[in-house]
Design a protein around this motif. Structure first.
Motif, PDB file in Angstrom:
ATOM      1  N   TRP A 191      -5.034   6.089   1.872  1.00  0.00           N
ATOM      2  CA  TRP A 191      -4.226   4.874   1.775  1.00  0.00           C
ATOM      3  C   TRP A 191      -4.811   3.982   0.693  1.00  0.00           C
ATOM      4  O   TRP A 191      -6.011   3.697   0.686  1.00  0.00           O
ATOM      5  CB  TRP A 191      -4.223   4.138   3.110  1.00  0.00           C
ATOM      6  CG  TRP A 191      -3.344   2.914   3.117  1.00  0.00           C
ATOM      7  CD1 TRP A 191      -3.744   1.607   3.024  1.00  0.00           C
ATOM      8  CD2 TRP A 191      -1.918   2.886   3.229  1.00  0.00           C
ATOM      9  NE1 TRP A 191      -2.662   0.764   3.067  1.00  0.00           N
ATOM     10  CE2 TRP A 191      -1.525   1.528   3.192  1.00  0.00           C
ATOM     11  CE3 TRP A 191      -0.944   3.883   3.367  1.00  0.00           C
ATOM     12  CZ2 TRP A 191      -0.192   1.140   3.287  1.00  0.00           C
ATOM     13  CZ3 TRP A 191       0.386   3.491   3.445  1.00  0.00           C
ATOM     14  CH2 TRP A 191       0.747   2.138   3.419  1.00  0.00           C
ATOM     15  N   GLU A 227      -4.464   0.407  -1.770  1.00  0.00           N
ATOM     16  CA  GLU A 227      -3.907  -0.930  -2.033  1.00  0.00           C
ATOM     17  C   GLU A 227      -4.428  -1.394  -3.382  1.00  0.00           C
ATOM     18  O   GLU A 227      -5.598  -1.180  -3.724  1.00  0.00           O
ATOM     19  CB  GLU A 227      -4.332  -1.925  -0.952  1.00  0.00           C
ATOM     20  CG  GLU A 227      -3.751  -1.655   0.422  1.00  0.00           C
ATOM     21  CD  GLU A 227      -2.424  -2.362   0.675  1.00  0.00           C
ATOM     22  OE1 GLU A 227      -1.928  -3.058  -0.248  1.00  0.00           O
ATOM     23  OE2 GLU A 227      -1.900  -2.226   1.793  1.00  0.00           O
ATOM     24  N   ALA A 287      -7.444  -5.971  -1.463  1.00  0.00           N
ATOM     25  CA  ALA A 287      -6.554  -6.087  -2.611  1.00  0.00           C
ATOM     26  C   ALA A 287      -6.223  -7.548  -2.894  1.00  0.00           C
ATOM     27  O   ALA A 287      -6.165  -7.973  -4.055  1.00  0.00           O
ATOM     28  CB  ALA A 287      -5.287  -5.278  -2.375  1.00  0.00           C
ATOM     29  N   CYS A 328      -7.746  -2.881   3.829  1.00  0.00           N
ATOM     30  CA  CYS A 328      -7.385  -2.545   2.449  1.00  0.00           C
ATOM     31  C   CYS A 328      -6.556  -3.656   1.809  1.00  0.00           C
ATOM     32  O   CYS A 328      -6.781  -4.026   0.647  1.00  0.00           O
ATOM     33  CB  CYS A 328      -6.631  -1.230   2.413  1.00  0.00           C
ATOM     34  SG  CYS A 328      -7.597   0.221   2.859  1.00  0.00           S
ATOM     35  N   ALA A 329      -5.601  -4.178   2.559  1.00  0.00           N
ATOM     36  CA  ALA A 329      -4.758  -5.251   2.026  1.00  0.00           C
ATOM     37  C   ALA A 329      -5.571  -6.509   1.735  1.00  0.00           C
ATOM     38  O   ALA A 329      -5.341  -7.190   0.729  1.00  0.00           O
ATOM     39  CB  ALA A 329      -3.628  -5.558   3.006  1.00  0.00           C
ATOM     40  N   GLY A 369       0.795  -1.201   0.000  1.00  0.00           N
ATOM     41  CA  GLY A 369       0.000   0.000   0.000  1.00  0.00           C
ATOM     42  C   GLY A 369       0.837   1.264   0.000  1.00  0.00           C
ATOM     43  O   GLY A 369       2.029   1.255   0.316  1.00  0.00           O
ATOM     44  N   ARG A 403      -5.731  -0.321   7.386  1.00  0.00           N
ATOM     45  CA  ARG A 403      -4.819  -0.672   6.289  1.00  0.00           C
ATOM     46  C   ARG A 403      -4.850  -2.179   6.015  1.00  0.00           C
ATOM     47  O   ARG A 403      -4.714  -2.607   4.860  1.00  0.00           O
ATOM     48  CB  ARG A 403      -3.407  -0.200   6.628  1.00  0.00           C
ATOM     49  CG  ARG A 403      -3.265   1.320   6.606  1.00  0.00           C
ATOM     50  CD  ARG A 403      -1.813   1.762   6.567  1.00  0.00           C
ATOM     51  NE  ARG A 403      -1.110   1.388   7.782  1.00  0.00           N
ATOM     52  CZ  ARG A 403      -1.050   2.141   8.869  1.00  0.00           C
ATOM     53  NH1 ARG A 403      -1.667   3.321   8.906  1.00  0.00           N
ATOM     54  NH2 ARG A 403      -0.384   1.743   9.941  1.00  0.00           N
TER      55      ARG A 403
END
Length: 221
Positions: free
Chosen positions: A17, A19, A50, A46-47, A2, A43
């Motif tokens: 942020w 990703e 992704a 988000c990962a 990210g 975060r």
């Protein structure tokens, strides 16, 4: 991996942020934080998106008020977070979510929204005001906004042990948004999806996440 990117909004530029999936994208999701900022948990969400093939973008909603703010999950952090979301207001929060969705749509991506706690209510408003397919995790501020009709598919996740969202509030979601998917997890408290510290409940978090990914897979085609 990210990275931060600038995000223009009606109230000025902030950071977000981002990703990216390793392969072709299946769509994009705006990720709306709790009252603590873009934390490791946000975060990580988000990962995970992704890894499942979605572009994820998490605006730093507090940047206009206090750039770079990330707060601890304690009494002091909670008090500061509540102060910041009160100053920001939901109208500005929805405008920021709209800016994030617009930036992703400009890249040719179908866009949904997911949010947690305070962000769960922003996600609900992202549905009723912006027309985004939305997943709302334990949105304790949702009830006053349930009378607005949904403009896209909608999913809610709640913990049965959550003192902030009593059974009658969950029932209001079912009654006022009968087309929505409403899930209640018997052994889960508020913030049950926030790994790894209590009140994290791994079984409930895993099932809710499975349902969330299935939702976005279906509705962001």
């Amino acid at each position: 991996m990210g990275h931060w990117q600038p995000l223009p909004t009606p109230s000025g530029p902030i950071e977000a942020w981002r990703e990216e999936p390793a392969g072709p994208s299946r769509g994009a999701v705006v990720v709306v934080q709790e009252i603590f900022g873009v934390t490791d948990h946000i975060r990580a969400v988000c990962a995970q998106l992704a890894a499942a093939g979605f572009v994820a973008l998490a605006p730093a909603f507090f940047d206009r008020l206090a750039p770079g703010t990330v707060l601890p999950y304690d009494a002091e952090g909670t008090a500061r977070g509540r102060e910041l979301v009160a100053r920001l207001g939901l109208e500005d929060a929805v405008a920021i979510a709209a800016a994030a969705a617009g930036a992703l749509r400009a890249q040719g991506l179908a866009v949904g929204i997911v949010g947690f706690c305070w962000g769960g209510t922003v996600a609900l408003l992202g549905n009723t005001r912006l027309g985004l397919p939305a997943v709302s995790y334990y949105g304790a501020r949702n009830v006053p906004y349930l009378d607005a009709p949904a403009r896209a598919p909608l999913m809610f996740h709640f913990g049965a042990l959550d003192p902030h969202i009593p059974p009658e509030a969950v029932e209001a979601h079912r009654r006022k948004q009968p087309q929505a998917q409403v899930f209640v997890y018997p052994q889960a408290d508020h913030a049950f999806a926030r790994a790894p510290d209590p009140p994290y409940q791994p079984e409930a978090a895993a099932l809710a996440w499975q349902r969330t990914l299935a939702f976005f897979t279906e509705h962001l085609r």
